[in-house]
Scaffold this motif. Structure first.
Motif, PDB file in Angstrom:
ATOM      1  N   ALA B  97       0.662  -0.994   0.099  1.00 51.46           N
ATOM      2  CA  ALA B  97      -0.073  -0.246  -0.218  1.00 51.46           C
ATOM      3  C   ALA B  97       0.548   1.841  -0.309  1.00 51.46           C
ATOM      4  CB  ALA B  97      -1.051   0.155   0.709  1.00 51.46           C
ATOM      5  N   ASN B 100       2.168   2.951  -2.897  1.00 51.67           N
ATOM      6  CA  ASN B 100       1.288   3.533  -4.202  1.00 51.67           C
ATOM      7  C   ASN B 100       0.599   4.862  -3.195  1.00 51.67           C
ATOM      8  OD1 ASN B 100      -0.050   1.774  -5.812  1.00 51.67           O
ATOM      9  ND2 ASN B 100       0.076   0.055  -3.865  1.00 51.67           N
ATOM     10  N   GLU B 124      -5.381   5.918   1.127  1.00 53.49           N
ATOM     11  CA  GLU B 124      -4.461   4.227   1.020  1.00 53.49           C
ATOM     12  C   GLU B 124      -4.606   3.449   2.535  1.00 53.49           C
ATOM     13  OE1 GLU B 124      -2.469   5.854  -0.809  1.00 53.49           O
ATOM     14  OE2 GLU B 124      -2.931   5.522  -3.198  1.00 53.49           O
ATOM     15  N   GLU B 185      -4.946  -1.493  -6.707  1.00 54.89           N
ATOM     16  CA  GLU B 185      -5.364   0.164  -7.058  1.00 54.89           C
ATOM     17  C   GLU B 185      -5.508   0.379  -8.483  1.00 54.89           C
ATOM     18  OE1 GLU B 185      -3.411   3.556  -4.604  1.00 54.89           O
ATOM     19  OE2 GLU B 185      -2.425   4.243  -6.117  1.00 54.89           O
ATOM     20  N   THR B 187      -5.455   3.201 -10.386  1.00 63.90           N
ATOM     21  CA  THR B 187      -5.172   5.358 -10.357  1.00 63.90           C
ATOM     22  C   THR B 187      -5.540   5.745 -11.938  1.00 63.90           C
ATOM     23  OG1 THR B 187      -2.715   5.157 -10.488  1.00 63.90           O
ATOM     24  CG2 THR B 187      -4.110   5.660  -8.301  1.00 63.90           C
ATOM     25  N   ALA B 194      -5.812   6.539  -5.454  1.00 65.42           N
ATOM     26  CA  ALA B 194      -6.740   5.990  -6.306  1.00 65.42           C
ATOM     27  C   ALA B 194      -8.052   6.599  -6.876  1.00 65.42           C
ATOM     28  CB  ALA B 194      -6.375   4.289  -6.030  1.00 65.42           C
ATOM     29  N   GLY B 197      -9.204   1.809  -4.103  1.00 68.89           N
ATOM     30  CA  GLY B 197      -7.883   0.829  -3.696  1.00 68.89           C
ATOM     31  C   GLY B 197      -8.861  -0.394  -2.168  1.00 68.89           C
ATOM     32  N   CYS B 217     -12.190  -1.232   1.140  1.00 65.70           N
ATOM     33  CA  CYS B 217     -11.827   0.155   0.204  1.00 65.70           C
ATOM     34  C   CYS B 217     -11.879   0.969   0.327  1.00 65.70           C
ATOM     35  CB  CYS B 217     -13.028  -0.392  -1.201  1.00 65.70           C
ATOM     36  SG  CYS B 217     -13.427  -2.153  -1.749  1.00 65.70           S
TER      37      CYS B 217
END
Ligand SMILES: Cc1cc2nc3c(=O)[nH]c(=O)nc-3n(C[C@H](O)[C@H](O)[C@H](O)COP(=O)(O)OP(=O)(O)OC[C@H]3O[C@@H](n4cnc5c(N)ncnc54)[C@H](O)[C@@H]3O)c2cc1C
Ligand code: FES
Ligand code: FES
Lengths: 173, 294
Positions: B97, B100, B124, B185, B187, B194, B197, B217
């Motif tokens: 995570a 990201n 995230e 996710e 993006t 995102a 995610g 989510c």
């Protein structure tokens, strides 16, 4: 309890900071709401650090603080007290471009150059962590900065050339 | 000057910070990594009279990984946690995570607790912390209180924190043996928040069936959304292709996601189905590994 009284001017809302910029250490009196980017450009007078968006999106203002690339528009100068700051002006030595800058030039990795100092500082920090061997690693390394005119292919070529030559030097020595 | 004037305080002890917060009340804002707060100050969307910079409180800069789990102090940068190989091994879903979250340059300053306190519905880390069953440790002049991640997030950009409180630490309990996990996710551009995610966790049992699955989510609702109905569909199954198709369909049929400038509710619904299915396939990929010698 609040700001260290010996170093703060309560009337002007200013503080003394001591920072090392491109290797030379100096004290400055800074207004507390002054961004690190504006401090570097207007108070220190190093205009190579550029400002695009001033809210963290473009990466033009990237500098290296204590070995980590950061957005200088998202810090206050006062927060850099005691740290070591590197800007694009520190890359060339006596007017001789660094190898990464040379590769940028040779591979047409810039056009207007507005974004270039930010890319260079992001990449210098990244290359200190280890070589970049593949195109996808190169694109990942570029992903925190935005270029609005050249595109990224030249930069990818420059990075791979640079990383190969660093590896070559290591292997041959 | 981008930011409106403020009075700047830089305490070196938590108690000092709490005392200041108590005195200044909601006229003060805590400055952690500044990666969400400073953009708002630069835009002058916010102009707090006082900024309380917690970056010099050394007590908050610690994290520890023990038999009980992971504790992350409010001064710990996202990048520090991302770069720890021990944490990557113990909590792969947290590591995935983190990679990201925005860009390296932002994770070099941004803190884990700052992202949680900021409570952006598309972020995230809040979803991951809900999936991991984390606890928020919140301190004020009166003492500490602990709040489950699931109850901490109240609305987009709103958490359970009161103005005089500091989120001092987040505790992530140790995962049961053989836990597998994934973060997925979608993006528009690398490093953006995102559109949707999903953080997923579960355990494969000896019969090759997934148990205790958690699917949480981000980007779908004003707070991290735990998809219990989807968990019920998958628990006790082998996550065959047919099960994955069923879950994806059910997610699309059941949700009514947020609509915003980034995308429509309809598209987000489709993306959520896809993201959940992809995450579950990643759990399938780890079935062999989990039943090995871990
Ligand atoms: C270009 C860009 C892209 C980004 N992309 C993403 C992304 O994809 N995903 C994502 O999740 N985030 C993203 N972010 C946000 C980033 O992750 C921030 O670091 C994070 O949201 C906030 O952490 P911080 O430490 O910087 O907090 P700050 O900006 O310092 O603070 C944020 C808010 O939380 C409060 N606060 C902070 N710490 C505490 C505490 N310990 N106790 C109580 N209140 C506290 C502050 O008062 C403030 O209101 C992005 C940011 C930028 C600039
Ligand atoms: S000017 Fe700092 S990120 Fe754009
Ligand atoms: S060279 Fe012009 S923006 Fe990148």
């Amino acid at each position: 309890m609040a700001v260290d009284e010996s170093r703060a001017d309560p009337v002007e809302d200013k503080s003394w900071i001591s920072v090392t910029i491109n290797g030379s250490k100096q004290d400055y009196l800074v207004e507390q709401r002054l961004s690190l980017a504006d401090f570097i450009r207007n108070q220190v007078g190093l205009k190579g650090t550029h400002l695009g968006c001033e809210h963290g999106s473009c990466g033009a203002c990237t500098v290296i603080i204590d070995d980590r690339a950061v957005r200088s528009c998202l810090m206050f100068a006062v927060q850099s007290d005691g740290s070591s700051i590197e800007t694009v002006e520190g890359l060339a030595i006596d007017g001789v471009l660094s190898p990464l800058q040379e590769s940028f030039q040779a591979n047409h990795a810039l056009q207007c150059g507005f974004c270039t100092s930010g890319f260079l500082m992001s990449l210098v920090a990244r290359l200190r962590e280890g070589p970049i061997d593949t195109e996808s690693e190169a694109r990942e390394a570029l992903s925190g900065n935005i270029c609005r005119c050249t595109g990224y292919s030249g930069m990818v070529a420059a990075i791979l050339e640079q990383s190969n030559s660093i590896q070559g030097i290591k292997e041959n020595s | 000057m981008k930011s409106a004037p403020f009075k700047y305080y830089v305490p070196s002890e938590i108690d000092e910070a709490l005392e200041l917060l108590y005195q200044l009340g909601d006229e003060a804002k805590i400055l952690a990594g500044g990666q969400s707060l400073v953009p708002m100050l630069n835009y002058r969307l916010l102009s707090p009279a006082n900024l309380l910079d917690i970056n010099r409180v050394s007590e908050l800069k610690r994290y520890s990984l023990t038999d009980e789990g992971l504790k992350i102090g409010a001064g710990v940068r996202q990048r520090e946690i991302e770069l720890s190989p021990e944490i990557e091994l113990a909590f792969p879903v947290l590591h995935q995570a983190l990679t990201n979250v925005a860009h390296v340059q932002i994770r070099n300053r941004g803190t884990i607790c700052g992202s949680l306190a900021h409570a952006d519905s598309a972020a995230e880390l809040p979803s991951v912390m809900v999936a991991l069953g984390a606890q928020m440790v919140i301190r004020s002049g009166v003492g500490d209180r602990a709040v489950k991640a699931e109850e901490f997030f109240k609305f987009h950009l709103t958490s359970d924190l009161e103005p005089a409180e500091i989120l001092t630490e987040v505790h992530v309990p140790k995962l049961p043996a053989k836990t597998v996990g994934a973060f997925e996710e979608v993006t528009r551009r690398k490093g953006d928040f995102a559109l949707v995610g999903a953080a997923l966790l579960g355990q494969w049992d000896a019969n090759g069936q997934i148990q205790n699955c958690r699917i949480v989510c981000s980007g779908v609702a004003p707070v991290p959304l735990r998809l219990r109905f989807a968990e019920d569909i998958v628990n006790g199954t082998d996550l065959s292709d047919q099960v994955l198709v069923n879950v994806q369909q059910s997610v699309m049929d059941s949700l009514d996601p947020t609509e915003d400038i980034h995308t429509s509710s309809h598209y987000r619904k489709i993306v959520t189905g896809v993201v959940v299915r992809r995450g579950l396939s990643r759990l399938v990929d780890q079935r062999g590994a989990a039943n090995g010698s871990r």
